[in-house]
Design a protein around this motif. Structure first.
Motif, PDB file in Angstrom:
ATOM      1  N   ASN A 162      36.095  46.326  44.443  1.00 63.25           N
ATOM      2  CA  ASN A 162      35.334  45.082  44.325  1.00 63.25           C
ATOM      3  C   ASN A 162      35.006  44.587  45.732  1.00 63.25           C
ATOM      4  OD1 ASN A 162      34.236  42.600  43.786  1.00 63.25           O
ATOM      5  ND2 ASN A 162      36.067  41.737  42.842  1.00 63.25           N
ATOM      6  N   THR A 188      33.193  42.261  46.926  1.00 60.29           N
ATOM      7  CA  THR A 188      33.149  40.822  47.194  1.00 60.29           C
ATOM      8  C   THR A 188      34.513  40.300  47.644  1.00 60.29           C
ATOM      9  OG1 THR A 188      33.554  40.350  44.845  1.00 60.29           O
ATOM     10  CG2 THR A 188      31.265  40.439  45.572  1.00 60.29           C
ATOM     11  N   LYS A 189      35.582  40.976  47.257  1.00 60.39           N
ATOM     12  CA  LYS A 189      36.929  40.566  47.649  1.00 60.39           C
ATOM     13  C   LYS A 189      37.125  40.667  49.155  1.00 60.39           C
ATOM     14  CE  LYS A 189      41.758  41.899  46.971  1.00 60.39           C
ATOM     15  NZ  LYS A 189      42.690  42.818  46.288  1.00 60.39           N
ATOM     16  N   TYR A 190      36.368  41.527  49.802  1.00 58.74           N
ATOM     17  CA  TYR A 190      36.531  41.777  51.237  1.00 58.74           C
ATOM     18  C   TYR A 190      35.475  41.069  52.076  1.00 58.74           C
ATOM     19  CZ  TYR A 190      39.680  45.364  49.498  1.00 58.74           C
ATOM     20  OH  TYR A 190      40.700  46.020  48.863  1.00 58.74           O
ATOM     21  N   GLU A 231      49.429  44.046  44.083  1.00 61.52           N
ATOM     22  CA  GLU A 231      48.284  44.851  43.656  1.00 61.52           C
ATOM     23  C   GLU A 231      48.425  46.324  44.038  1.00 61.52           C
ATOM     24  OE1 GLU A 231      44.594  44.167  45.736  1.00 61.52           O
ATOM     25  OE2 GLU A 231      45.653  43.141  47.354  1.00 61.52           O
TER      26      GLU A 231
END
Length: 214
Positions: A17, A19-21, A151
């Motif tokens: 994903n 967008t997480k970074y 995670e």
């Protein structure tokens, strides 16, 4: 801290994903089809590299409207698109380089991309390959701390040089002390941290630390 995130064109289902970074300080670089992935995630496309043989002519024209400074590479060359883009990233001397879209699909590309991590031994930039299920980092001899992250519940160590000498693991479910690991050994696959912070050290060799989740 400066970060450059490379997005290669590996299978979409393996992609993390992105967008997480993302943050305003991250420089996003598309590699071939990875440029399209960035647009799909509505992320900025600051630079793009590739021969763009994995996207359609219409998609390529769309890319040209998004980024005028397109680094179009010849299809026949001595380095992969990913290596060329990574070399450019290293020349910018960032603190961190993330490589996404580098796993899955063809095994030759996968192995080639993993071995590109060896470039981190000659630069101050930390380089990680990340996908939906794994994070891969290369280490040379030394002592390192690693924090437990929910995670990433598994941690594996894999020799990438012929021998790893003096591998010691503290704070792990399966600790080691001054162990000799040979290339091809599976001894250090699927370990886990039992402490909030663990350490690993070795006195000679090059290894990969792979953090994974189910």
């Amino acid at each position: 801290m400066t970060t450059i995130a490379l997005v290669a064109g590996g299978p979409r289902e393996n992609l993390a994903n992105l967008t997480k970074y993302h943050s305003e300080d991250v420089i996003w670089v598309g590699i071939d089809r990875g440029s399209r992935y960035l647009l799909d995630f509505n992320l900025p496309l600051h630079y793009a590299f590739g021969d763009f043989d994995s996207i359609s002519a219409k998609e390529l024209e769309n890319l040209k409207t998004k980024i005028p400074d397109l680094n179009t590479l010849p299809s026949e060359k001595d380095k992969t698109d990913t290596e060329i883009a990574l070399d450019w990233c290293i020349s910018q001397k960032p603190d961190q380089i993330f490589i996404f879209g580098a796993t899955g699909g063809r095994l030759d590309h996968l192995l080639g991309n993993i071995h590109l991590l060896i470039k981190s031994t000659s630069t101050q930039s930390k380089i990680d390959i990340i996908d939906q299920q794994n994070q891969i980092t290369l280490y040379t001899a030394g002592t390192y701390t690693v924090k437990r992250q929910i995670e990433w519940n598994y941690i594996s160590f894999v020799a990438i040089s012929a021998d790893i000498y003096g591998l010691t693991l503290n704070g792990f479910k399966y600790p080691l002390k001054n162990c000799h690991i040979r290339l091809g050994s599976t001894l250090c696959i699927s370990n886990e941290l039992i402490s909030d912070v663990g350490t690993f050290s070795f006195r000679d060799g090059i290894l990969l630390m792979i953090r994974s989740r189910d």
